[in-house]
Write a protein that holds these residues in place. Structure first.
Motif, PDB file in Angstrom:
ATOM      1  N   TRP A 158      -6.569  -0.543 -79.526  1.00  0.00           N
ATOM      2  CA  TRP A 158      -7.152  -1.281 -78.418  1.00  0.00           C
ATOM      3  C   TRP A 158      -6.870  -0.547 -77.131  1.00  0.00           C
ATOM      4  O   TRP A 158      -6.090   0.394 -77.093  1.00  0.00           O
ATOM      5  CB  TRP A 158      -6.664  -2.734 -78.395  1.00  0.00           C
ATOM      6  CG  TRP A 158      -5.236  -2.940 -78.015  1.00  0.00           C
ATOM      7  CD1 TRP A 158      -4.739  -3.229 -76.774  1.00  0.00           C
ATOM      8  CD2 TRP A 158      -4.097  -2.890 -78.884  1.00  0.00           C
ATOM      9  NE1 TRP A 158      -3.374  -3.357 -76.832  1.00  0.00           N
ATOM     10  CE2 TRP A 158      -2.954  -3.157 -78.118  1.00  0.00           C
ATOM     11  CE3 TRP A 158      -3.926  -2.623 -80.249  1.00  0.00           C
ATOM     12  CZ2 TRP A 158      -1.671  -3.164 -78.645  1.00  0.00           C
ATOM     13  CZ3 TRP A 158      -2.650  -2.651 -80.780  1.00  0.00           C
ATOM     14  CH2 TRP A 158      -1.540  -2.914 -79.983  1.00  0.00           C
TER      15      TRP A 158
ATOM     16  N   ASP B  91     -10.315  -3.173 -72.637  1.00  0.00           N
ATOM     17  CA  ASP B  91     -10.683  -4.393 -73.347  1.00  0.00           C
ATOM     18  C   ASP B  91     -10.383  -5.625 -72.501  1.00  0.00           C
ATOM     19  O   ASP B  91     -11.046  -6.650 -72.635  1.00  0.00           O
ATOM     20  CB  ASP B  91      -9.966  -4.496 -74.685  1.00  0.00           C
ATOM     21  CG  ASP B  91     -10.345  -3.363 -75.628  1.00  0.00           C
ATOM     22  OD1 ASP B  91     -11.399  -2.740 -75.408  1.00  0.00           O
ATOM     23  OD2 ASP B  91      -9.583  -3.107 -76.581  1.00  0.00           O
ATOM     24  N   ARG B  92      -9.386  -5.558 -71.662  1.00  0.00           N
ATOM     25  CA  ARG B  92      -9.025  -6.687 -70.803  1.00  0.00           C
ATOM     26  C   ARG B  92     -10.058  -6.927 -69.713  1.00  0.00           C
ATOM     27  O   ARG B  92     -10.251  -8.035 -69.258  1.00  0.00           O
ATOM     28  CB  ARG B  92      -7.674  -6.424 -70.134  1.00  0.00           C
ATOM     29  CG  ARG B  92      -6.553  -6.335 -71.106  1.00  0.00           C
ATOM     30  CD  ARG B  92      -5.260  -6.042 -70.359  1.00  0.00           C
ATOM     31  NE  ARG B  92      -4.279  -5.602 -71.316  1.00  0.00           N
ATOM     32  CZ  ARG B  92      -3.380  -4.669 -71.082  1.00  0.00           C
ATOM     33  NH1 ARG B  92      -3.329  -4.085 -69.911  1.00  0.00           N
ATOM     34  NH2 ARG B  92      -2.519  -4.309 -72.010  1.00  0.00           N
TER      35      ARG B  92
ATOM     36  N   LYS C  81     -13.381  -6.314 -69.934  1.00  0.00           N
ATOM     37  CA  LYS C  81     -14.665  -6.776 -70.490  1.00  0.00           C
ATOM     38  C   LYS C  81     -14.729  -8.257 -70.664  1.00  0.00           C
ATOM     39  O   LYS C  81     -13.970  -9.024 -70.823  1.00  0.00           O
ATOM     40  CB  LYS C  81     -14.934  -6.093 -71.823  1.00  0.00           C
ATOM     41  CG  LYS C  81     -15.158  -4.615 -71.654  1.00  0.00           C
ATOM     42  CD  LYS C  81     -15.335  -3.948 -72.988  1.00  0.00           C
ATOM     43  CE  LYS C  81     -15.432  -2.451 -72.841  1.00  0.00           C
ATOM     44  NZ  LYS C  81     -15.465  -1.762 -74.088  1.00  0.00           N
TER      45      LYS C  81
END
Length: 137
Positions: A130, A134-135, A137
């Motif tokens: 990860w 990702d945070r 989005k």
């Protein structure tokens, strides 16, 4: 003819020209082929500068300047990264797949304004990967 004033035949040609542009090499001497015009038939050719070899171009596009492409942030090959002793470990991140708190991390190799400085984490337990992106989005 401008791009907003194309007929359907020209649009079909434009889609055909979006084929990936790659280097071409001479079949006789293995040197690079360069675009050139066949003066007699007025066709685009790729010719070798070292020997007499030439071939007809399959597409009319010889150069593309892509000003903006969608950049996908990828960690690359990360399957064995968790076993790398040179990478730092962290217990501040928790794996979403198995819940383990031990992960190695490394910095993104792509440096663009859209991606910024992304960190990739790889779980030591299950190899799940990860990113800090990702945070967002």
């Amino acid at each position: 003819m401008t791009s907003y004033d194309m007929d359907s035949e020209a649009v079909g040609q434009q889609d055909k020209d979006k084929v990936k542009i790659s280097f071409r090499f001479c079949r006789e001497c293995s040197n690079m082929l360069y675009p050139a015009e066949d003066k007699i038939s007025h066709e685009l050719m790729f010719s070798c500068r070292m020997c007499a070899y030439s071939e007809k171009a399959e597409t009319t596009c010889v150069f593309r300047n892509a000003l903006r492409d969608e950049i996908a942030e990828t960690p690359g090959n990360y399957k064995e990264v968790a076993e790398d002793p040179t990478l730092p470990h962290t217990e501040d991140e928790q794996c979403a797949q198995c819940g383990e708190r031990d992960a190695v991390f490394f910095q993104s190799q792509q440096r663009t304004r859209e991606t910024g400085m992304a960190l990739f984490f790889v779980c030591v337990n299950c190899n799940h990967c990860w990113s800090t992106l990702d945070r967002i989005k």
